[in-house]
Design a protein around this motif. Sequence first.
Motif, PDB file in Angstrom:
ATOM      1  N   ASP A 135      -0.552 -38.168  13.014  1.00 25.32           N
ATOM      2  CA  ASP A 135      -1.215 -37.009  13.630  1.00 25.32           C
ATOM      3  C   ASP A 135      -0.197 -36.056  14.261  1.00 25.32           C
ATOM      4  O   ASP A 135      -0.348 -35.608  15.399  1.00 25.32           O
ATOM      5  N   THR A 137       2.239 -32.675  14.858  1.00 21.20           N
ATOM      6  CA  THR A 137       2.053 -31.240  15.008  1.00 21.20           C
ATOM      7  C   THR A 137       3.347 -30.538  14.613  1.00 21.20           C
ATOM      8  O   THR A 137       4.435 -30.974  15.010  1.00 21.20           O
ATOM      9  N   CYS A 138       3.240 -29.458  13.851  1.00 20.31           N
ATOM     10  CA  CYS A 138       4.405 -28.677  13.424  1.00 20.31           C
ATOM     11  C   CYS A 138       4.562 -27.462  14.342  1.00 20.31           C
ATOM     12  O   CYS A 138       3.585 -26.777  14.646  1.00 20.31           O
ATOM     13  N   THR A 148       1.922 -23.595  17.184  1.00 23.10           N
ATOM     14  CA  THR A 148       1.828 -24.964  16.691  1.00 23.10           C
ATOM     15  C   THR A 148       0.680 -25.080  15.690  1.00 23.10           C
ATOM     16  O   THR A 148      -0.356 -24.428  15.833  1.00 23.10           O
ATOM     17  N   VAL A 149       0.898 -25.928  14.696  1.00 26.58           N
ATOM     18  CA  VAL A 149      -0.096 -26.142  13.640  1.00 26.58           C
ATOM     19  C   VAL A 149      -0.181 -27.644  13.387  1.00 26.58           C
ATOM     20  O   VAL A 149       0.854 -28.295  13.180  1.00 26.58           O
ATOM     21  N   GLY A 150      -1.377 -28.192  13.393  1.00 27.29           N
ATOM     22  CA  GLY A 150      -1.559 -29.603  13.061  1.00 27.29           C
ATOM     23  C   GLY A 150      -1.110 -29.880  11.644  1.00 27.29           C
ATOM     24  O   GLY A 150      -1.223 -29.024  10.757  1.00 27.29           O
ATOM     25  N   ARG A 173       6.235 -32.699  16.365  1.00 30.24           N
ATOM     26  CA  ARG A 173       5.880 -33.428  17.578  1.00 30.24           C
ATOM     27  C   ARG A 173       4.866 -34.516  17.258  1.00 30.24           C
ATOM     28  O   ARG A 173       3.873 -34.266  16.563  1.00 30.24           O
TER      29      ARG A 173
END
Length: 288
Positions: A135, A137-138, A148-150, A173
């Motif tokens: 899960d 995050t980018c 931020t993008v999942g 992250r």
Amino acid sequence: MQVPAPCEYERATSVEHAVELLDRLGSQATLLAGGHSLIPMMKLRLANPGCLIDINPLHDELGHIAVEPAGVRIGAMVRHRELLESAELAALWPIFRDAERVIADPLVRNRGTIGGSLCQADPAEDLTTVCRVLDATCVLRGPGGVRTVGIDEFHVGPYETAAADNEILTEIRIPFRDHGSNAYAKVERRVGDWAIVAAGCALWLDGAVVAEARIGLTAVNADPAGLGQAREFLVGRTCTEDVARQTGELVAGHCDPVSDMRGSAEYKRHLAAELTRRTLLTAAARVH
């Protein structure tokens, strides 16, 4: 002899400089990190950038693995070798070491990066599945700042991401979760090859019962809704051999692999079921 088409070359000196170059050059520019996926595609003329922006000098800025109270931040320029050799990552998320052991060979692992792997968005790429089951995050940086993008939204489709032409992936992250573990398994034609099929999973337990689960598959065109059904099936159950087998069969039924030189679609579905079963049992054992 296959050679890339002519293109310009720029060497970024900082993340800010890289963003400035991307913003100025637009869609004709492509970032060059390890280059082990990009250069072969350029040789085949499947990728024809007008300008390569070399971001290897940014390793000092984007080569961190930082453990913090909320989770871990991994810089986009962290090499595969560094992920493989990180004792902290292996202790927190053994799935990283599972996957890195079967990615390519030492030459590629010394140069290839996690950011390059995720941005390539190859359906047969291993770290995408790893990040999905964790899960992740980018973190993207562009002229307008940071967003931020999942990971599930970052990959729009094969070889396509949510990053704009003037954005650079700077960090991945991963949040901490208690009482969990994970695993990854892969079948390949020869050592270091792309996956025929690979599976990854993460489990979080409440005692002996699964409280939450995430499953990912590589190279078999798995349906996200189907993987969601498999996760729902696991929740509230003990991850026994029989439950793991049933989950694998459920997952395989939601795959749409293609028959090719690597194997038939039927064979790949069988592998998807078996590798899912194995990773679930391994992850459950690691929790304890």
